[in-house]
Design a protein around this motif. Structure first.
Motif, PDB file in Angstrom:
ATOM      1  N   GLN A 235       0.815  -1.211   0.000  1.00 55.61           N
ATOM      2  CA  GLN A 235       0.000   0.000   0.000  1.00 55.61           C
ATOM      3  C   GLN A 235       0.852   1.266   0.000  1.00 55.61           C
ATOM      4  OE1 GLN A 235      -2.863  -0.152   3.210  1.00 55.61           O
ATOM      5  NE2 GLN A 235      -3.434  -2.254   2.734  1.00 55.61           N
ATOM      6  N   ALA A 236       2.153   1.098   0.230  1.00 61.50           N
ATOM      7  CA  ALA A 236       3.046   2.260   0.267  1.00 61.50           C
ATOM      8  C   ALA A 236       4.151   2.094  -0.775  1.00 61.50           C
ATOM      9  CB  ALA A 236       3.667   2.422   1.651  1.00 61.50           C
ATOM     10  N   PHE A 237       4.663   3.225  -1.257  1.00 58.25           N
ATOM     11  CA  PHE A 237       5.794   3.192  -2.180  1.00 58.25           C
ATOM     12  C   PHE A 237       7.063   2.778  -1.446  1.00 58.25           C
ATOM     13  CE2 PHE A 237       9.420   5.471  -4.113  1.00 58.25           C
ATOM     14  CZ  PHE A 237       9.418   4.860  -5.356  1.00 58.25           C
ATOM     15  N   VAL A 249      -1.050   5.919  -9.156  1.00 58.74           N
ATOM     16  CA  VAL A 249       0.136   6.720  -9.453  1.00 58.74           C
ATOM     17  C   VAL A 249       0.532   6.442 -10.897  1.00 58.74           C
ATOM     18  CG1 VAL A 249       2.553   7.138  -8.876  1.00 58.74           C
ATOM     19  CG2 VAL A 249       0.904   6.622  -7.059  1.00 58.74           C
ATOM     20  N   VAL A 250       0.757   7.497 -11.672  1.00 55.05           N
ATOM     21  CA  VAL A 250       1.121   7.342 -13.087  1.00 55.05           C
ATOM     22  C   VAL A 250       2.322   8.236 -13.371  1.00 55.05           C
ATOM     23  CG1 VAL A 250       0.349   7.417 -15.483  1.00 55.05           C
ATOM     24  CG2 VAL A 250      -1.314   6.965 -13.661  1.00 55.05           C
ATOM     25  N   PRO A 268       5.696  -3.552  -6.422  1.00 58.93           N
ATOM     26  CA  PRO A 268       5.438  -4.966  -6.752  1.00 58.93           C
ATOM     27  C   PRO A 268       4.268  -5.173  -7.698  1.00 58.93           C
ATOM     28  CG  PRO A 268       5.782  -4.689  -4.388  1.00 58.93           C
ATOM     29  CD  PRO A 268       5.705  -3.312  -4.966  1.00 58.93           C
ATOM     30  N   ASN A 269       3.291  -4.261  -7.686  1.00 56.78           N
ATOM     31  CA  ASN A 269       2.088  -4.445  -8.507  1.00 56.78           C
ATOM     32  C   ASN A 269       2.019  -3.446  -9.662  1.00 56.78           C
ATOM     33  OD1 ASN A 269       1.264  -6.457  -6.678  1.00 56.78           O
ATOM     34  ND2 ASN A 269       0.304  -4.943  -5.345  1.00 56.78           N
ATOM     35  N   GLN A 270       3.158  -3.005 -10.139  1.00 56.16           N
ATOM     36  CA  GLN A 270       3.160  -2.014 -11.206  1.00 56.16           C
ATOM     37  C   GLN A 270       2.832  -2.633 -12.561  1.00 56.16           C
ATOM     38  OE1 GLN A 270       7.331  -0.760 -11.151  1.00 56.16           O
ATOM     39  NE2 GLN A 270       7.677  -1.780 -13.093  1.00 56.16           N
ATOM     40  N   LYS A 285      -0.628   1.483  -7.596  1.00 58.81           N
ATOM     41  CA  LYS A 285      -1.408   2.120  -6.544  1.00 58.81           C
ATOM     42  C   LYS A 285      -0.619   2.069  -5.242  1.00 58.81           C
ATOM     43  CE  LYS A 285      -6.108   1.476  -8.288  1.00 58.81           C
ATOM     44  NZ  LYS A 285      -7.467   0.942  -7.986  1.00 58.81           N
ATOM     45  N   ALA A 286      -0.423   3.220  -4.630  1.00 57.58           N
ATOM     46  CA  ALA A 286       0.350   3.287  -3.387  1.00 57.58           C
ATOM     47  C   ALA A 286       0.193   4.668  -2.771  1.00 57.58           C
ATOM     48  CB  ALA A 286       1.823   2.985  -3.638  1.00 57.58           C
TER      49      ALA A 286
END
Length: 327
Positions: A235-237, A249-250, A268-270, A285-286
């Motif tokens: 959930q965090a960068f 985030v883009v 990890p989920n990019q 998303k973070a």
């Protein structure tokens, strides 16, 4: 049988002997990077070459192969790779002041060496030392926050229970807090993830370097339903969690930076996609805009924040065109 296949069969026999429930076809396929059919052939060879192989079914009705008694030590292959791995892990644990883990890894390494013949032990140690002496740790820029061994030992003991903890956090003369530890996030700055019941059900982050003392209590507690440390960390960068900042985030990396950016895993989920102009769009998303800004600064003017607007405003005006190299 080729030497490579013989080595694989010996390794499979070790896995079948060391795992209490044995090993399944799916696990064999994953371990050796082979197809399901090849895994079946390996289990057939295992049964043909070892008399003490048993085949059982687990709770999911999957077949598992297990060797009932340990493989004789004389069949044990050379252990320099294992010794190297244990030594590297022990050194990393000592660097992080996880002394309990370091001692356990060193004991395991020593135990492994004592089971080898004197000639094999000497050779394995020499080979491992040659590799270890060639592995250097790259110094990370900036200070590294040190953790107190007496605190980390208590944290690990509490996580095993899990047991509640009593900590002094923040100021040295602060009142004690009772927390329910759920995990540790280790990094440049490390955090304890825990629930403090008198402040609500939400999980909180406590910087390990600001925990001045810790005591493990003889009182267990239930882990938060559905909790996963990996999902929580994602959930965090970085390590900072802020529900108000969580969202899409883009980033857009310019064509000259796109090949380098494609080598990074920012999250990890990019997801990443090239545009027709050669630029690279990275999405995830973070939360944690400040940590994102710290990282984005290294890219100079070769990256553009498309979303969120708050992060775009935070980095606006700080993109330099004169950095001589990309990260």
């Amino acid at each position: 049988m080729t030497f490579a296949k013989a080595n694989d069969l010996l390794r499979l026999a070790q896995l079948a002997a060391s795992r209490r429930l044995g090993i399944s076809l799916e696990e064999i396929s994953q371990e050796f990077g082979i197809s399901h059919r090849t895994a079946q052939r390996m289990t057939s060879a295992l049964e043909d070459n070892f008399a003490n192989v048993v085949v059982v079914e687990d709770d999911d009705r999957r077949r598992r192969w297990r060797i009932q008694s340990p493989i004789p030590e004389r069949l044990q292959p050379r252990q320099e790779n294992t010794i190297e791995a244990l030594e590297i892990a022990a050194r990393a644990a000592r660097d992080e002041n996880r002394l309990r883990h370091a001692r356990a890894l060193e004991d395991l390494r020593d135990s492994l060496i004592t089971r080898l013949s004197p000639r094999d032990a000497l050779r394995s140690e020499a080979d491992a030392e040659a590799v270890l002496s060639a592995l250097g740790q790259v110094a990370r820029p900036g200070p590294k926050v040190a953790m107190r061994p007496e605190v980390t030992d208590v944290l690990i003991e509490a996580l095993r229970g899990p047991f509640k903890m009593r900590i002094v956090y923040g100021d040295t003369d602060a009142e004690t807090r009772t927390v329910e530890p759920h995990g540790l996030l280790l990094g440049l700055r490390s955090y304890l993830v825990a629930r403090q019941a008198d402040r609500g059900e939400n999980l909180r982050h406590f910087r390990l370097d600001r925990i001045h003392s810790a005591e493990c209590l003889d009182e267990s507690f239930p882990i938060q339903s559905g909790f996963s440390l990996n999902d929580h960390a994602a959930q965090a960068f970085g390590a900072y969690q802020d529900p108000a900042q969580y969202g899409e985030v883009v980033w857009r990396f310019l064509p000259e930076a796109a090949p380098r950016a494609a080598e990074f895993q920012f999250h990890p989920n990019q997801s990443a996609e090239y545009r027709d102009d050669g630029s690279l769009i990275v999405r995830f998303k973070a939360a944690g805009w400040l940590e994102m800004a710290w990282h984005l600064y290294q890219w100079g003017d070769k990256v553009e924040v498309l979303e969120p607007a708050g992060l775009r405003a935070l980095v606006e005006g700080h993109a330099r065109p004169d950095f001589p190299a990309l990260p």
